[in-house]
Design a protein around this motif. Structure first.
Motif, PDB file in Angstrom:
ATOM      1  N   PRO A  39       0.814  -1.224   0.000  1.00  0.00           N
ATOM      2  CA  PRO A  39       0.000   0.000   0.000  1.00  0.00           C
ATOM      3  C   PRO A  39       0.842   1.266   0.000  1.00  0.00           C
ATOM      4  O   PRO A  39       1.869   1.361   0.658  1.00  0.00           O
ATOM      5  CB  PRO A  39      -0.806  -0.119   1.302  1.00  0.00           C
ATOM      6  N   SER A  75      -1.664  -5.794  -5.197  1.00  0.00           N
ATOM      7  CA  SER A  75      -2.325  -4.492  -5.166  1.00  0.00           C
ATOM      8  C   SER A  75      -1.499  -3.515  -4.338  1.00  0.00           C
ATOM      9  O   SER A  75      -0.893  -3.881  -3.329  1.00  0.00           O
ATOM     10  CB  SER A  75      -3.724  -4.610  -4.567  1.00  0.00           C
ATOM     11  N   SER A  77      -3.159  -0.754  -3.424  1.00  0.00           N
ATOM     12  CA  SER A  77      -4.269  -0.029  -2.793  1.00  0.00           C
ATOM     13  C   SER A  77      -4.646  -0.712  -1.486  1.00  0.00           C
ATOM     14  O   SER A  77      -4.934  -1.915  -1.467  1.00  0.00           O
ATOM     15  CB  SER A  77      -5.483  -0.004  -3.724  1.00  0.00           C
ATOM     16  N   ASP A 151      -0.824   6.526   3.742  1.00  0.00           N
ATOM     17  CA  ASP A 151      -1.926   5.775   3.151  1.00  0.00           C
ATOM     18  C   ASP A 151      -2.580   4.874   4.194  1.00  0.00           C
ATOM     19  O   ASP A 151      -3.767   4.590   4.115  1.00  0.00           O
ATOM     20  CB  ASP A 151      -1.408   4.938   1.973  1.00  0.00           C
ATOM     21  N   ARG A 177       1.732   8.997  -3.330  1.00  0.00           N
ATOM     22  CA  ARG A 177       2.329   7.754  -3.800  1.00  0.00           C
ATOM     23  C   ARG A 177       3.774   7.969  -4.244  1.00  0.00           C
ATOM     24  O   ARG A 177       4.437   7.012  -4.638  1.00  0.00           O
ATOM     25  CB  ARG A 177       1.501   7.185  -4.957  1.00  0.00           C
TER      26      ARG A 177
END
Length: 291
Positions: A39, A75, A77, A151, A177
């Motif tokens: 993440p 991922s 996210s 995040d 990011r």
């Protein structure tokens, strides 16, 4: 006697039939998913999936599994990672520490191995600002704080800041990011401070900033997390086999290239007690050692 021998023969045939069935099922089984969560990072997911697929092929060879035994789910996210956990229930996962702490009880997660990076299996987080602008982190109340770790605000609040500085209420959080973007914004005075993980902090000298940043907060050493297993969906021998394959990954000729790509020296064994302190920080009412 005849009854006993027939009964034994029947049991033997039943066991043999069960064995043949299990082999047939294994031969036609779908690949076992391995969930990889990163993440907050600036990761090209297609490139990451390709690299993880390469790594899984090496793990299969080292663990003497059939080819294509595993398949990767990747991922960057946080919300998607959580959804994948719920939907796929992977037996093995490569996680951030925050995700492990959040999901360890719900999915009975057991740490198997953790990475060693630059000789260390722990890291420190640092808040950086322009020199002399703030006396310490308390002076950042209501100020802007950037960085990729934000995040996962719960992890930063509970573990990095030990519950003393809630990210969402103490600061004006600016998750990103791209760590470099936040670092340069602080150097230019467009952002008050930035939170860096160990690898980002170690890379600072290479940036050659015109205005070097100063540390105004440094966390204690926080253990790295690596591969974890769902205890209810894996067998002890499977976990041992996977861990041994990971332990030898970076010593393998092909595996060494992949370890270098991820900046990992080696994957080493885990004592559950390593995570006891961060588990207590995550949930102060939980006194159990990390398992």
């Amino acid at each position: 006697m005849r009854f006993d021998s027939l009964s034994g023969l029947t049991r033997c045939r039943a066991l043999w039939a069960a064995l043949l069935l299990s082999i047939a099922m294994a031969a036609g089984a779908e690949p076992v998913p391995v969930l990889v969560c990163y993440p907050g990072g600036p990761v090209n997911e297609n490139d990451a999936r390709a690299s993880m697929d390469e790594m899984l092929r090496v793990i299969e060879r080292l663990g003497q599994w059939p080819a294509q035994q595993f398949t990767s789910l990747f991922s960057s996210s946080l919300s998607e990672c959580k959804q994948l956990f719920d939907d796929k229930r992977p037996g093995f996962s490569i996680l951030s520490l925050g995700l492990y702490l959040e999901r360890r009880e719900k999915y009975d997660l057991i740490p198997l191995v953790r990475p060693r990076i630059n000789g260390e299996s722990s890291e420190r987080y640092r808040v950086m600002a322009q020199p002399g602008k703030f006396d310490g982190i308390d002076a950042l109340k209501g100020k802007s704080l950037g960085g990729t770790p934000l995040d996962d605000a719960d992890f930063v609040s509970r573990i990095v800041f030990e519950g003393r500085y809630p990210v969402l209420s103490f600061f004006e959080p600016k998750p990103t990011r791209m760590a470099l973007k936040s670092i340069r914004a602080v150097a230019k005075g467009e952002l008050d401070a930035v939170l860096l993980n160990q690898q980002q902090y170690d890379a600072l000298p290479a940036l050659k900033l015109n205005s070097p940043l100063a540390v105004i907060y440094e966390s204690d050493a926080i253990p790295l997390i690596g591969v974890v297993a769902d205890k209810t969906r894996t067998q002890p021998q499977e976990r041992e086999r996977f861990a041994k394959a990971m332990n030898s990954l970076c010593a393998d000729a092909e595996g060494a290239r992949l370890c270098a790509l991820f900046g990992v020296d080696a994957f080493v064994g885990v004592e559950p007690s390593i995570y006891s302190e961060v588990i207590k920080r995550w949930n102060p009412n939980n006194k159990a050692a990390g398992q």
